[in-house]
Design a protein around this motif. Structure first.
Motif, PDB file in Angstrom:
ATOM      1  N   VAL A   1      30.225 -22.835 -26.877  1.00 50.85           N
ATOM      2  CA  VAL A   1      30.119 -22.199 -28.176  1.00 50.85           C
ATOM      3  C   VAL A   1      31.211 -21.373 -28.680  1.00 50.85           C
ATOM      4  O   VAL A   1      31.919 -20.413 -28.163  1.00 50.85           O
ATOM      5  CB  VAL A   1      28.672 -21.415 -28.295  1.00 50.85           C
ATOM      6  CG1 VAL A   1      28.363 -20.437 -29.461  1.00 50.85           C
ATOM      7  CG2 VAL A   1      27.675 -22.409 -28.258  1.00 50.85           C
ATOM      8  N   TYR A   2      31.470 -21.726 -30.101  1.00 48.73           N
ATOM      9  CA  TYR A   2      32.660 -21.036 -30.824  1.00 48.73           C
ATOM     10  C   TYR A   2      31.943 -20.327 -32.068  1.00 48.73           C
ATOM     11  O   TYR A   2      30.569 -20.866 -32.835  1.00 48.73           O
ATOM     12  CB  TYR A   2      33.331 -21.924 -31.588  1.00 48.73           C
ATOM     13  CG  TYR A   2      34.457 -22.421 -30.377  1.00 48.73           C
ATOM     14  CD1 TYR A   2      35.908 -21.781 -30.494  1.00 48.73           C
ATOM     15  CD2 TYR A   2      34.187 -23.352 -29.626  1.00 48.73           C
ATOM     16  CE1 TYR A   2      36.831 -22.216 -29.368  1.00 48.73           C
ATOM     17  CE2 TYR A   2      35.248 -23.875 -28.617  1.00 48.73           C
ATOM     18  CZ  TYR A   2      36.322 -23.214 -28.835  1.00 48.73           C
ATOM     19  OH  TYR A   2      37.494 -23.822 -27.717  1.00 48.73           O
ATOM     20  N   LYS A   3      32.207 -18.999 -32.309  1.00 44.34           N
ATOM     21  CA  LYS A   3      31.691 -18.413 -33.771  1.00 44.34           C
ATOM     22  C   LYS A   3      32.845 -17.577 -34.093  1.00 44.34           C
ATOM     23  O   LYS A   3      33.487 -16.840 -33.678  1.00 44.34           O
ATOM     24  CB  LYS A   3      30.633 -17.489 -33.204  1.00 44.34           C
ATOM     25  CG  LYS A   3      30.126 -16.608 -34.397  1.00 44.34           C
ATOM     26  CD  LYS A   3      29.341 -17.650 -35.604  1.00 44.34           C
ATOM     27  CE  LYS A   3      29.227 -17.177 -36.874  1.00 44.34           C
ATOM     28  NZ  LYS A   3      28.408 -18.233 -37.899  1.00 44.34           N
ATOM     29  N   ARG A   4      33.040 -18.074 -35.461  1.00 45.37           N
ATOM     30  CA  ARG A   4      34.163 -17.445 -36.261  1.00 45.37           C
ATOM     31  C   ARG A   4      33.673 -16.420 -37.373  1.00 45.37           C
ATOM     32  O   ARG A   4      32.534 -16.946 -38.248  1.00 45.37           O
ATOM     33  CB  ARG A   4      35.122 -18.292 -36.795  1.00 45.37           C
ATOM     34  CG  ARG A   4      35.698 -19.242 -35.662  1.00 45.37           C
ATOM     35  CD  ARG A   4      36.541 -20.289 -36.371  1.00 45.37           C
ATOM     36  NE  ARG A   4      37.029 -21.136 -35.355  1.00 45.37           N
ATOM     37  CZ  ARG A   4      36.554 -22.234 -34.872  1.00 45.37           C
ATOM     38  NH1 ARG A   4      35.289 -22.329 -35.220  1.00 45.37           N
ATOM     39  NH2 ARG A   4      36.942 -23.149 -34.060  1.00 45.37           N
TER      40      ARG A   4
ATOM     41  N   THR B   1      27.514 -10.924 -30.249  1.00 43.97           N
ATOM     42  CA  THR B   1      27.561 -12.371 -31.175  1.00 43.97           C
ATOM     43  C   THR B   1      26.830 -13.510 -30.243  1.00 43.97           C
ATOM     44  O   THR B   1      26.155 -14.324 -31.184  1.00 43.97           O
ATOM     45  CB  THR B   1      28.983 -12.616 -31.295  1.00 43.97           C
ATOM     46  OG1 THR B   1      29.548 -11.435 -31.960  1.00 43.97           O
ATOM     47  CG2 THR B   1      29.069 -13.948 -32.014  1.00 43.97           C
ATOM     48  N   LEU B   2      27.020 -13.623 -29.095  1.00 41.56           N
ATOM     49  CA  LEU B   2      26.389 -14.536 -28.217  1.00 41.56           C
ATOM     50  C   LEU B   2      24.960 -14.567 -28.389  1.00 41.56           C
ATOM     51  O   LEU B   2      24.443 -15.593 -28.598  1.00 41.56           O
ATOM     52  CB  LEU B   2      26.951 -14.373 -26.869  1.00 41.56           C
ATOM     53  CG  LEU B   2      26.364 -15.464 -25.751  1.00 41.56           C
ATOM     54  CD1 LEU B   2      26.557 -16.961 -26.167  1.00 41.56           C
ATOM     55  CD2 LEU B   2      26.913 -15.261 -24.443  1.00 41.56           C
ATOM     56  N   ILE B   3      24.224 -13.221 -28.096  1.00 39.80           N
ATOM     57  CA  ILE B   3      23.000 -13.351 -28.224  1.00 39.80           C
ATOM     58  C   ILE B   3      22.151 -13.603 -29.553  1.00 39.80           C
ATOM     59  O   ILE B   3      21.179 -14.337 -29.787  1.00 39.80           O
ATOM     60  CB  ILE B   3      22.222 -12.188 -27.535  1.00 39.80           C
ATOM     61  CG1 ILE B   3      22.480 -10.730 -28.480  1.00 39.80           C
ATOM     62  CG2 ILE B   3      22.686 -11.885 -26.110  1.00 39.80           C
ATOM     63  CD1 ILE B   3      21.771  -9.640 -28.025  1.00 39.80           C
ATOM     64  N   LYS B   4      23.183 -13.223 -30.693  1.00 40.48           N
ATOM     65  CA  LYS B   4      22.614 -13.501 -31.841  1.00 40.48           C
ATOM     66  C   LYS B   4      22.989 -14.838 -32.299  1.00 40.48           C
ATOM     67  O   LYS B   4      22.135 -15.518 -32.966  1.00 40.48           O
ATOM     68  CB  LYS B   4      23.294 -12.672 -32.907  1.00 40.48           C
ATOM     69  CG  LYS B   4      23.096 -11.092 -32.865  1.00 40.48           C
ATOM     70  CD  LYS B   4      23.535 -10.158 -34.110  1.00 40.48           C
ATOM     71  CE  LYS B   4      23.239  -8.899 -33.751  1.00 40.48           C
ATOM     72  NZ  LYS B   4      23.985  -7.979 -34.825  1.00 40.48           N
ATOM     73  N   THR B   5      23.683 -15.656 -31.604  1.00 41.76           N
ATOM     74  CA  THR B   5      23.638 -17.058 -32.000  1.00 41.76           C
ATOM     75  C   THR B   5      22.806 -17.916 -31.175  1.00 41.76           C
ATOM     76  O   THR B   5      22.343 -18.603 -31.854  1.00 41.76           O
ATOM     77  CB  THR B   5      25.111 -17.652 -31.578  1.00 41.76           C
ATOM     78  OG1 THR B   5      26.239 -16.752 -32.060  1.00 41.76           O
ATOM     79  CG2 THR B   5      25.404 -19.041 -31.478  1.00 41.76           C
ATOM     80  N   ILE B   6      22.332 -17.236 -30.130  1.00 35.55           N
ATOM     81  CA  ILE B   6      21.049 -18.032 -29.228  1.00 35.55           C
ATOM     82  C   ILE B   6      20.013 -17.787 -30.012  1.00 35.55           C
ATOM     83  O   ILE B   6      18.935 -18.717 -30.000  1.00 35.55           O
ATOM     84  CB  ILE B   6      21.120 -17.516 -27.975  1.00 35.55           C
ATOM     85  CG1 ILE B   6      22.449 -17.717 -26.974  1.00 35.55           C
ATOM     86  CG2 ILE B   6      19.882 -18.027 -27.094  1.00 35.55           C
ATOM     87  CD1 ILE B   6      22.663 -17.054 -25.621  1.00 35.55           C
ATOM     88  N   SER B   7      19.805 -16.541 -30.777  1.00 32.88           N
ATOM     89  CA  SER B   7      18.455 -16.399 -31.284  1.00 32.88           C
ATOM     90  C   SER B   7      18.476 -16.523 -32.674  1.00 32.88           C
ATOM     91  O   SER B   7      17.215 -16.264 -33.236  1.00 32.88           O
ATOM     92  CB  SER B   7      18.119 -14.877 -30.870  1.00 32.88           C
ATOM     93  OG  SER B   7      19.086 -13.883 -31.672  1.00 32.88           O
ATOM     94  N   GLY B   8      19.353 -17.244 -33.370  1.00 32.03           N
ATOM     95  CA  GLY B   8      19.321 -17.803 -34.563  1.00 32.03           C
ATOM     96  C   GLY B   8      19.754 -16.653 -35.693  1.00 32.03           C
ATOM     97  O   GLY B   8      19.628 -17.050 -36.907  1.00 32.03           O
TER      98      GLY B   8
ATOM     99  N   PRO C   1      26.177 -21.212 -34.751  1.00 27.87           N
ATOM    100  CA  PRO C   1      27.389 -21.572 -34.044  1.00 27.87           C
ATOM    101  C   PRO C   1      28.270 -22.570 -34.963  1.00 27.87           C
ATOM    102  O   PRO C   1      27.861 -23.139 -35.546  1.00 27.87           O
ATOM    103  CB  PRO C   1      26.932 -22.376 -32.823  1.00 27.87           C
ATOM    104  CG  PRO C   1      25.893 -23.221 -33.007  1.00 27.87           C
ATOM    105  CD  PRO C   1      24.898 -22.206 -34.034  1.00 27.87           C
ATOM    106  N   ASP C   2      29.719 -21.993 -34.877  1.00 30.08           N
ATOM    107  CA  ASP C   2      30.574 -22.967 -35.501  1.00 30.08           C
ATOM    108  C   ASP C   2      31.181 -24.123 -34.690  1.00 30.08           C
ATOM    109  O   ASP C   2      31.846 -25.036 -35.298  1.00 30.08           O
ATOM    110  CB  ASP C   2      31.821 -22.030 -36.064  1.00 30.08           C
ATOM    111  CG  ASP C   2      31.497 -20.978 -36.727  1.00 30.08           C
ATOM    112  OD1 ASP C   2      30.630 -21.561 -38.036  1.00 30.08           O
ATOM    113  OD2 ASP C   2      31.709 -19.880 -36.937  1.00 30.08           O
ATOM    114  N   GLY C   3      30.827 -23.975 -33.455  1.00 34.06           N
ATOM    115  CA  GLY C   3      31.318 -25.199 -32.596  1.00 34.06           C
ATOM    116  C   GLY C   3      30.321 -25.269 -31.385  1.00 34.06           C
ATOM    117  O   GLY C   3      29.774 -24.212 -31.072  1.00 34.06           O
TER     118      GLY C   3
END
Length: 254
Positions: free
Chosen positions: A19-22, A54-61, A65-67
């Motif tokens: 997972v990527y996030k920018r 950032t990781l938990i917020k990406t998991i929880s909606g 994720p950008d990738g």
């Protein structure tokens, strides 16, 4: 079920893959992967800015994720909102707990989802007996006891408030609980109570992501540790195969 007793054929309940996030020009997550199995606690460790939130917020909606991809129950998911994640069974308990201090345990469990009943056949009113019954049964599952279930939760101690937030999550059948610094700002007896609650959840087969700066708590409850550093995966270790010194070295890059 611990990581040591997990069946080889068992599928992860949550599988985060590259997972990527920018955020503008900042890469907050750089291809991070992690998995989580039923009845397992995986701790996220890392300094401030490592990418844990950032990781938990990406998991929880909260963030998309950008990738990469996130799989839940074997299916690729893309939660547009935290409500969508909760509907699938992913509950996040943030450090502020999001409790209404002036309300009872039952009212907090049903906050925003209050059960209604009709009197005289047509007038909708709150079903307070149902809320009280749910509070009693849910707290009993956590081996949690207070003198008055109808007391405002603002009167409770820090560990008791954590129990209410956890109870709310499991009442709504959370399969994955994300716990953000659950022992922060608690005294030692309260920390032990929260650790006991987490061990109880593990025994029920819940899967937990545990974020903490307290390595002592991590080693008390986690099966595995995933270490992040500057948005990247710095390492992953089974608790039985590592020690706090090694984890610190992974965190700081030593």
């Amino acid at each position: 079920m611990s990581v040591q007793t997990r069946l080889p054929s068992q599928e992860p309940v949550l599988d985060v893959r590259s997972v990527y996030k920018r955020f503008g020009g900042v890469e907050a997550l750089k291809g991070v992967s992690m998995s989580l199995y039923p009845g397992e606690v995986v701790a996220l460790a890392g300094d401030n800015g490592a990418g844990k939130s950032t990781l938990i917020k990406t998991i929880s909606g909260v963030h998309g994720p950008d990738g990469g991809e996130i799989r839940f129950g074997g299916e690729v998911v893309n939660f547009a909102t935290p409500e969508a994640a909760r509907a699938h069974g992913i509950e996040t308990i943030y450090q502020d707990l999001a409790l209404a201090d002036n309300l009872s345990i039952g009212a907090n469990i049903f906050l925003g989802r209050e059960p209604m009943k009709r009197v005289f056949g047509f007038i909708p009113v709150l079903d307070r007996p149902a809320m009280a019954k749910a509070a009693k049964e849910t707290m009993a599952r956590l081996d949690f006891h207070v003198n008055r279930l109808d007391a405002p939760v603002g009167r409770f101690s820090g560990g008791q408030r954590q129990a209410v937030a956890i109870g709310r999550a499991i009442y709504w059948n959370a399969r994955v609980l994300i716990m953000d610094e659950p022992t922060a700002a608690l005294g030692v007896p309260e920390q032990r109570k929260v650790v006991s609650l987490i061990q109880n959840l593990k025994a029920q087969g819940r899967a937990i992501i545990f974020i903490s700066h307290n390595l002592q708590d991590i080693f008390a409850v986690a099966d595995r540790i995933v270490v992040l550093r500057r948005g990247s995966l710095a390492g992953e270790r089974k608790i039985a195969d590592t020690n706090p010194d090694e984890i610190v070295k992974l965190m700081v890059g030593g």
